[in-house]
Design a protein around this motif. Structure first.
Motif, PDB file in Angstrom:
ATOM      1  N   LYS A  99      33.530  21.574  37.292  1.00  0.00           N
ATOM      2  CA  LYS A  99      34.937  21.642  37.682  1.00  0.00           C
ATOM      3  C   LYS A  99      35.153  22.781  38.668  1.00  0.00           C
ATOM      4  N   THR A 101      38.084  24.367  38.930  1.00  0.00           N
ATOM      5  CA  THR A 101      39.260  25.125  38.513  1.00  0.00           C
ATOM      6  C   THR A 101      38.874  26.227  37.526  1.00  0.00           C
ATOM      7  N   LYS A 102      39.648  27.297  37.527  1.00  0.00           N
ATOM      8  CA  LYS A 102      39.487  28.416  36.593  1.00  0.00           C
ATOM      9  C   LYS A 102      38.047  28.928  36.552  1.00  0.00           C
ATOM     10  N   ILE A 103      37.464  29.063  37.739  1.00  0.00           N
ATOM     11  CA  ILE A 103      36.077  29.505  37.829  1.00  0.00           C
ATOM     12  C   ILE A 103      35.911  30.922  37.290  1.00  0.00           C
ATOM     13  N   ALA A 104      36.851  31.803  37.646  1.00  0.00           N
ATOM     14  CA  ALA A 104      36.768  33.193  37.180  1.00  0.00           C
ATOM     15  C   ALA A 104      36.803  33.264  35.655  1.00  0.00           C
ATOM     16  N   LYS A 105      37.635  32.423  35.037  1.00  0.00           N
ATOM     17  CA  LYS A 105      37.720  32.399  33.579  1.00  0.00           C
ATOM     18  C   LYS A 105      36.389  31.951  32.972  1.00  0.00           C
ATOM     19  N   SER A 106      35.773  30.954  33.563  1.00  0.00           N
ATOM     20  CA  SER A 106      34.501  30.441  33.040  1.00  0.00           C
ATOM     21  C   SER A 106      33.400  31.486  33.164  1.00  0.00           C
ATOM     22  N   ASP A 227      36.429  25.867  27.475  1.00  0.00           N
ATOM     23  CA  ASP A 227      37.214  25.454  28.638  1.00  0.00           C
ATOM     24  C   ASP A 227      36.655  24.190  29.293  1.00  0.00           C
ATOM     25  N   ASN A 229      34.128  23.675  30.974  1.00  0.00           N
ATOM     26  CA  ASN A 229      33.520  23.909  32.283  1.00  0.00           C
ATOM     27  C   ASN A 229      32.095  24.378  32.041  1.00  0.00           C
ATOM     28  N   SER A 232      30.554  28.198  32.402  1.00  0.00           N
ATOM     29  CA  SER A 232      30.538  29.267  31.393  1.00  0.00           C
ATOM     30  C   SER A 232      29.218  29.260  30.625  1.00  0.00           C
TER      31      SER A 232
END
Length: 248
Positions: A99, A101-106, A227, A229, A232
């Motif tokens: 994905k 999206t929300k790469i920093a979170k992963s 998440d 993704n 992570s």
């Protein structure tokens, strides 16, 4: 209570739900394919002079860099069936956890979840006055574990096999444990050839590591479902493998 249930829950999102027995058979077939490739790669690497000849062909280049180049073909060969099967079944990238999206979170999740498993290596290094390997080696070693180990195994086992096999094994926990066992067993062909030991002898010698590998699968599935993704799990996996090799 709701928040606690969410934390303890291990559920894949809608993009990886609803697979049938055909998807499950694809997963099993792909797993058997991986086992054959790993065994053949082990034989080529340790029973022939191909690897040593490659090092001799590039004597002035960093050995870790040469190893990375050596592993690229098998990396492609191992992942290619996943993309072919996805194309045939018209499945999207997010069905294997890729994905944008929300790469920093992963990435943050991957780093956070790696800490409990890499902390002992740092502790051991500090107690024994270990030193860091050269920076150049460190960079190539991390890329090796990130691309040629973690990325391949996470897409293969957590992203593809674990989700598709639920078309055959409807029980979530039974499917997770089953794939955990398969993931552990997948480390046998290559490492057995590398250790130059008969199958039974190698399994007995490596039994603790195999059990830990099965547990790592469950841990990484839990991380992946935070998440959904795969990044992570790739980050955590790469760090878990990389950190012990940072020291000498």
């Amino acid at each position: 209570m709701i928040e606690r249930n969410r934390i303890l829950n291990m559920e894949f999102d809608d993009s990886v739900q609803g697979y049938n027995y055909i998807d499950g058979l694809f997963a099993i077939g792909y797993y058997l394919y991986l086992m054959v490739i790993l065994y053949v790669f082990g034989v080529v690497s340790f029973k022939t002079d191909l690897m040593s000849n490659m090092y001799r062909a590039f004597p002035k280049m960093n050995e870790q860099f040469v190893q990375n180049i050596y592993y690229i073909p098998v990396t492609i060969i191992m992942l290619l069936p996943v993309f072919i099967m996805m194309l045939l079944k018209k499945q999207k990238w997010d069905s294997i956890g890729i994905k944008g999206t929300k790469i920093a979170k992963s990435i943050a999740l991957g780093i956070l979840f790696s800490i409990p498993l890499v902390a002992p290596s740092f502790h051991y290094a500090i107690l024994n006055n270990k030193k860091f390997i050269p920076v150049e080696n460190m960079i190539w070693l991390f890329l090796y574990f990130f691309i040629e180990i973690a990325l391949v195994e996470e897409i293969s086992y957590r992203g593809f096999i674990q989700t598709r096999i639920q078309g055959l094994i409807k029980s979530k926990w039974l499917s997770i444990i089953t794939v955990g066992v398969l993931f552990a067993l997948s480390h046998i062909p290559f490492q057995m050839v590398r250790a130059d030991k008969p199958l039974l002898d190698f399994i007995i010698q490596d039994s603790v590591h195999l059990l830990l590998t099965c547990a790592i699968h469950i841990y990484l599935v839990y991380l992946y479902t935070r998440d959904n993704n795969i990044l992570s799990a790739i980050v955590a996996h790469a760090l878990i493998d990389f950190v012990p090799g940072m020291f000498y």
